[in-house]
Design a protein around this motif. Structure first.
Motif, PDB file in Angstrom:
ATOM      1  N   GLY A  11       1.365  -2.718   0.775  1.00 44.43           N
ATOM      2  CA  GLY A  11       0.023  -2.119   0.752  1.00 44.43           C
ATOM      3  C   GLY A  11      -0.266  -1.523  -0.613  1.00 44.43           C
ATOM      4  O   GLY A  11       0.386  -0.566  -1.030  1.00 44.43           O
ATOM      5  N   PRO A  14      -4.556   3.157  -2.778  1.00 51.99           N
ATOM      6  CA  PRO A  14      -4.185   4.306  -3.605  1.00 51.99           C
ATOM      7  C   PRO A  14      -2.846   4.919  -3.204  1.00 51.99           C
ATOM      8  O   PRO A  14      -2.070   5.305  -4.085  1.00 51.99           O
ATOM      9  CB  PRO A  14      -5.343   5.295  -3.406  1.00 51.99           C
ATOM     10  CG  PRO A  14      -6.202   4.736  -2.328  1.00 51.99           C
ATOM     11  CD  PRO A  14      -5.894   3.298  -2.190  1.00 51.99           C
ATOM     12  N   ALA A  15      -2.544   4.966  -1.905  1.00 49.16           N
ATOM     13  CA  ALA A  15      -1.275   5.583  -1.485  1.00 49.16           C
ATOM     14  C   ALA A  15      -0.088   4.799  -2.036  1.00 49.16           C
ATOM     15  O   ALA A  15       0.863   5.383  -2.584  1.00 49.16           O
ATOM     16  CB  ALA A  15      -1.194   5.680   0.039  1.00 49.16           C
ATOM     17  N   GLU A  40       0.605  -6.974  -1.286  1.00 52.85           N
ATOM     18  CA  GLU A  40      -0.748  -6.660  -0.818  1.00 52.85           C
ATOM     19  C   GLU A  40      -1.334  -7.851  -0.058  1.00 52.85           C
ATOM     20  O   GLU A  40      -1.298  -8.977  -0.539  1.00 52.85           O
ATOM     21  CB  GLU A  40      -1.633  -6.287  -2.022  1.00 52.85           C
ATOM     22  CG  GLU A  40      -3.107  -6.201  -1.754  1.00 52.85           C
ATOM     23  CD  GLU A  40      -3.480  -5.231  -0.631  1.00 52.85           C
ATOM     24  OE1 GLU A  40      -3.005  -4.084  -0.620  1.00 52.85           O
ATOM     25  OE2 GLU A  40      -4.261  -5.639   0.250  1.00 52.85           O
ATOM     26  N   ARG A  41      -1.869  -7.564   1.106  1.00 53.61           N
ATOM     27  CA  ARG A  41      -2.471  -8.595   1.973  1.00 53.61           C
ATOM     28  C   ARG A  41      -3.690  -9.266   1.330  1.00 53.61           C
ATOM     29  O   ARG A  41      -3.918 -10.449   1.456  1.00 53.61           O
ATOM     30  CB  ARG A  41      -2.900  -7.877   3.260  1.00 53.61           C
ATOM     31  CG  ARG A  41      -3.382  -8.712   4.371  1.00 53.61           C
ATOM     32  CD  ARG A  41      -3.622  -7.820   5.584  1.00 53.61           C
ATOM     33  NE  ARG A  41      -4.908  -7.148   5.513  1.00 53.61           N
ATOM     34  CZ  ARG A  41      -6.076  -7.730   5.765  1.00 53.61           C
ATOM     35  NH1 ARG A  41      -6.130  -8.998   6.108  1.00 53.61           N
ATOM     36  NH2 ARG A  41      -7.189  -7.045   5.691  1.00 53.61           N
ATOM     37  N   GLY A  47      -7.273  -1.286  -1.988  1.00 53.08           N
ATOM     38  CA  GLY A  47      -7.567  -0.934  -0.599  1.00 53.08           C
ATOM     39  C   GLY A  47      -8.988  -0.458  -0.387  1.00 53.08           C
ATOM     40  O   GLY A  47      -9.955  -1.074  -0.840  1.00 53.08           O
ATOM     41  N   LEU A  48      -9.098   0.683   0.299  1.00 52.63           N
ATOM     42  CA  LEU A  48     -10.429   1.169   0.678  1.00 52.63           C
ATOM     43  C   LEU A  48     -11.207   1.750  -0.497  1.00 52.63           C
ATOM     44  O   LEU A  48     -12.397   2.015  -0.378  1.00 52.63           O
ATOM     45  CB  LEU A  48     -10.316   2.207   1.802  1.00 52.63           C
ATOM     46  CG  LEU A  48      -9.996   1.606   3.177  1.00 52.63           C
ATOM     47  CD1 LEU A  48      -9.680   2.709   4.181  1.00 52.63           C
ATOM     48  CD2 LEU A  48     -11.145   0.747   3.688  1.00 52.63           C
ATOM     49  N   GLY A  52     -14.067   0.271   0.859  1.00 52.42           N
ATOM     50  CA  GLY A  52     -14.485   1.314   1.803  1.00 52.42           C
ATOM     51  C   GLY A  52     -15.444   2.297   1.159  1.00 52.42           C
ATOM     52  O   GLY A  52     -16.522   2.576   1.691  1.00 52.42           O
ATOM     53  N   TYR A  84       2.202  -8.664   5.397  1.00 51.23           N
ATOM     54  CA  TYR A  84       3.392  -8.267   6.152  1.00 51.23           C
ATOM     55  C   TYR A  84       3.021  -8.236   7.629  1.00 51.23           C
ATOM     56  O   TYR A  84       1.980  -7.658   7.949  1.00 51.23           O
ATOM     57  CB  TYR A  84       3.863  -6.868   5.703  1.00 51.23           C
ATOM     58  CG  TYR A  84       4.974  -6.328   6.569  1.00 51.23           C
ATOM     59  CD1 TYR A  84       6.295  -6.586   6.259  1.00 51.23           C
ATOM     60  CD2 TYR A  84       4.683  -5.602   7.721  1.00 51.23           C
ATOM     61  CE1 TYR A  84       7.313  -6.118   7.077  1.00 51.23           C
ATOM     62  CE2 TYR A  84       5.700  -5.142   8.532  1.00 51.23           C
ATOM     63  CZ  TYR A  84       7.008  -5.397   8.205  1.00 51.23           C
ATOM     64  OH  TYR A  84       8.017  -4.943   9.016  1.00 51.23           O
ATOM     65  N   THR A 104       0.065   0.981   4.403  1.00 53.32           N
ATOM     66  CA  THR A 104      -0.918  -0.041   4.791  1.00 53.32           C
ATOM     67  C   THR A 104      -2.252   0.558   5.249  1.00 53.32           C
ATOM     68  O   THR A 104      -3.141  -0.180   5.669  1.00 53.32           O
ATOM     69  CB  THR A 104      -0.335  -0.958   5.885  1.00 53.32           C
ATOM     70  OG1 THR A 104       0.230  -0.125   6.893  1.00 53.32           O
ATOM     71  CG2 THR A 104       0.713  -1.876   5.334  1.00 53.32           C
TER      72      THR A 104
HETATM   73  C1  LIG Z   1     -15.911   3.939   4.580  1.00 48.80           C
HETATM   74  C2  LIG Z   1     -14.978   4.820   3.801  1.00 48.80           C
HETATM   75  C3  LIG Z   1     -15.487   5.552   2.744  1.00 48.80           C
HETATM   76  C4  LIG Z   1     -14.646   6.389   2.026  1.00 48.80           C
HETATM   77  N1  LIG Z   1     -15.177   7.104   1.011  1.00 48.80           N
HETATM   78  C5  LIG Z   1     -14.383   7.950   0.324  1.00 48.80           C
HETATM   79  C6  LIG Z   1     -14.910   8.746  -0.732  1.00 48.80           C
HETATM   80  O1  LIG Z   1     -16.111   8.699  -1.040  1.00 48.80           O
HETATM   81  N2  LIG Z   1     -14.054   9.589  -1.381  1.00 48.80           N
HETATM   82  C7  LIG Z   1     -12.723   9.664  -1.051  1.00 48.80           C
HETATM   83  O2  LIG Z   1     -11.981  10.438  -1.661  1.00 48.80           O
HETATM   84  N3  LIG Z   1     -12.201   8.917  -0.055  1.00 48.80           N
HETATM   85  C8  LIG Z   1     -12.993   8.078   0.634  1.00 48.80           C
HETATM   86  N4  LIG Z   1     -12.478   7.351   1.652  1.00 48.80           N
HETATM   87  C9  LIG Z   1     -11.068   7.500   1.981  1.00 48.80           C
HETATM   88  C10 LIG Z   1     -10.164   6.668   1.072  1.00 48.80           C
HETATM   89  O3  LIG Z   1     -10.704   5.385   0.884  1.00 48.80           O
HETATM   90  C11 LIG Z   1      -8.813   6.591   1.762  1.00 48.80           C
HETATM   91  O4  LIG Z   1      -8.337   7.894   1.984  1.00 48.80           O
HETATM   92  C12 LIG Z   1      -7.785   5.853   0.900  1.00 48.80           C
HETATM   93  O5  LIG Z   1      -8.257   4.583   0.517  1.00 48.80           O
HETATM   94  C13 LIG Z   1      -6.510   5.708   1.713  1.00 48.80           C
HETATM   95  O6  LIG Z   1      -5.562   5.084   0.884  1.00 48.80           O
HETATM   96  P1  LIG Z   1      -4.367   4.256   1.479  1.00 48.80           P
HETATM   97  O7  LIG Z   1      -3.677   3.641   0.317  1.00 48.80           O
HETATM   98  O8  LIG Z   1      -3.601   5.087   2.437  1.00 48.80           O
HETATM   99  O9  LIG Z   1      -5.027   3.118   2.403  1.00 48.80           O
HETATM  100  P2  LIG Z   1      -5.973   1.901   2.015  1.00 48.80           P
HETATM  101  O10 LIG Z   1      -6.936   2.259   0.959  1.00 48.80           O
HETATM  102  O11 LIG Z   1      -6.495   1.396   3.315  1.00 48.80           O
HETATM  103  O12 LIG Z   1      -4.967   0.816   1.414  1.00 48.80           O
HETATM  104  C14 LIG Z   1      -4.044   0.126   2.234  1.00 48.80           C
HETATM  105  C15 LIG Z   1      -3.729  -1.207   1.584  1.00 48.80           C
HETATM  106  O13 LIG Z   1      -2.739  -1.856   2.360  1.00 48.80           O
HETATM  107  C16 LIG Z   1      -3.098  -3.229   2.518  1.00 48.80           C
HETATM  108  N5  LIG Z   1      -2.498  -3.721   3.746  1.00 48.80           N
HETATM  109  C17 LIG Z   1      -2.851  -3.373   5.024  1.00 48.80           C
HETATM  110  N6  LIG Z   1      -2.071  -4.026   5.896  1.00 48.80           N
HETATM  111  C18 LIG Z   1      -1.240  -4.805   5.172  1.00 48.80           C
HETATM  112  C19 LIG Z   1      -0.209  -5.725   5.522  1.00 48.80           C
HETATM  113  N7  LIG Z   1       0.097  -5.961   6.807  1.00 48.80           N
HETATM  114  N8  LIG Z   1       0.463  -6.369   4.537  1.00 48.80           N
HETATM  115  C20 LIG Z   1       0.154  -6.133   3.216  1.00 48.80           C
HETATM  116  N9  LIG Z   1      -0.825  -5.275   2.834  1.00 48.80           N
HETATM  117  C21 LIG Z   1      -1.492  -4.619   3.791  1.00 48.80           C
HETATM  118  C22 LIG Z   1      -4.615  -3.184   2.607  1.00 48.80           C
HETATM  119  O14 LIG Z   1      -5.192  -4.446   2.320  1.00 48.80           O
HETATM  120  C23 LIG Z   1      -4.948  -2.140   1.560  1.00 48.80           C
HETATM  121  O15 LIG Z   1      -5.103  -2.690   0.279  1.00 48.80           O
HETATM  122  C24 LIG Z   1     -13.280   6.494   2.377  1.00 48.80           C
HETATM  123  C25 LIG Z   1     -12.768   5.742   3.433  1.00 48.80           C
HETATM  124  C26 LIG Z   1     -13.613   4.907   4.137  1.00 48.80           C
HETATM  125  C27 LIG Z   1     -13.065   4.117   5.285  1.00 48.80           C
END
Ligand SMILES: Cc1cc2nc3c(=O)[nH]c(=O)nc-3n(C[C@H](O)[C@H](O)[C@H](O)COP(=O)(O)OP(=O)(O)OC[C@H]3O[C@@H](n4cnc5c(N)ncnc54)[C@H](O)[C@@H]3O)c2cc1C
Length: 258
Positions: A11, A14-15, A40-41, A47-48, A52, A84, A104
């Motif tokens: 994944g 950002p995390a 990355e998928r 990601g979001l 997102g 994955y 993820t």
């Molecule tokens: C609609 C929306 C608007 C938002 N707006 C804001 C904002 O204005 N300001 C702000 O601070 N935050 C905002 N957020 C929150 C922010 O986007 C999330 O907190 C942040 O993106 C979370 O990061 P993450 O890496 O945990 O997950 P994600 O960003 O979801 O990243 C996860 C990654 O893992 C990948 N992945 C998933 N499953 C698999 C798999 N099986 N195999 C391989 N890869 C995989 C995904 O494709 C993705 O790239 C928003 C969220 C949403 C939903």
């Protein structure tokens, strides 16, 4: 001599990317030859932040610049289009890496258990957001035929959805919306967007700044029904103990009396 540390991260949102950065800055990664592979998928990372965050929030989208800098580090490799566990299993990862981090995210909507949610014209925000952010897994078109739209929920995603529905396509044109989304928004028939929360103003989860932003568009008139400005004892306590909640409630009050 022991082999340098190898870490896999599943994944690349950002995390995952910040985890890679933190790891490289930590004591365990000081030895030469340490490597981190991100799987990355999607064909592209972030990601979001990419799929997102609303297009009219360039400051948040700008986080991508910092994430790019991490991905540029020579110890990090990114493998896109790897899902994955379809393309790579935990056994594969265990065989080649010393540690695996799963980051993820939360990609699907939470189930909403209300009658009628399965009817035509009812959508989860994740789908609509994916459409306007150009996610490759969702259809290119969106049926924006309703003149009155109900948005359920009082968090920042509800604000994003309401704002994108209420703004004109031309207001969003300077953002990075793809051409199909611009065309779709130009055909948008929505005249009224109603946002519903199950409790009162003190329990709304909006960020104060994002809520106020709703009032910045010359094409949006925000209306709050004065009857909805109602606080029970719990709400008064919440406002006292939570500055954010208090600011949100004040903004809503100001809108209710104008
Ligand atoms: C609609 C929306 C608007 C938002 N707006 C804001 C904002 O204005 N300001 C702000 O601070 N935050 C905002 N957020 C929150 C922010 O986007 C999330 O907190 C942040 O993106 C979370 O990061 P993450 O890496 O945990 O997950 P994600 O960003 O979801 O990243 C996860 C990654 O893992 C990948 N992945 C998933 N499953 C698999 C798999 N099986 N195999 C391989 N890869 C995989 C995904 O494709 C993705 O790239 C928003 C969220 C949403 C939903």
């Amino acid at each position: 001599m022991p082999r340098p540390l190898r870490v896999a991260i599943v994944g690349a949102g950002p995390a995952g990317i910040y985890a890679a950065d933190a790891l490289l800055k930590s004591d365990v990664a000081t030895a030469p030859g340490v490597s981190i592979d991100l799987f990355e998928r999607m064909p592209a990372p972030f990601g979001l932040i990419r799929y997102g965050v609303a297009p009219d929030h360039p400051r948040i989208k700008g986080i991508i610049t910092a994430l790019h800098q991490v991905l540029d580090k020579p110890q990090i490799r990114l493998f896109g289009n790897v899902d994955y566990p379809t393309d790579i299993s935990l056994d594969d990862l265990r065989a080649f890496y010393d540690a695996v981090i799963f980051s993820t995210g939360a990609t699907a909507d939470r189930e909403l258990r209300i009658p009628g949610v399965e009817l035509d014209g009812s959508y989860g925000a994740a789908d609509f957001v994916s459409w306007y952010d150009g996610h490759p897994d969702v259809p290119r078109t969106w049926p924006l035929e309703a003149e009155k739209v109900a948005v359920l929920g009082v968090g920042n995603v509800a604000l994003d959805v309401a704002r994108v529905l209420a703004k004109t396509a031309d207001e969003l044109l300077p953002t990075e919306i793809p051409p199909n989304v611009y065309e779709g928004l130009k055909a948008n028939k929505a005249l009224e967007v109603h946002v519903f929360g199950r409790r009162g103003p003190a329990q709304a989860k909006f960020s104060p700044m994002e809520l106020r932003e709703l009032d910045h568009s010359p094409n949006i008139e925000v209306i709050v029904d004065p009857e909805d400005i109602d606080y029970d004892e719990g709400s008064i306590e919440t406002r006292r103990g939570n500055k954010q909640a208090d600011m949100v409630a004040k903004t809503l009050e100001n809108w209710a009396i104008r």
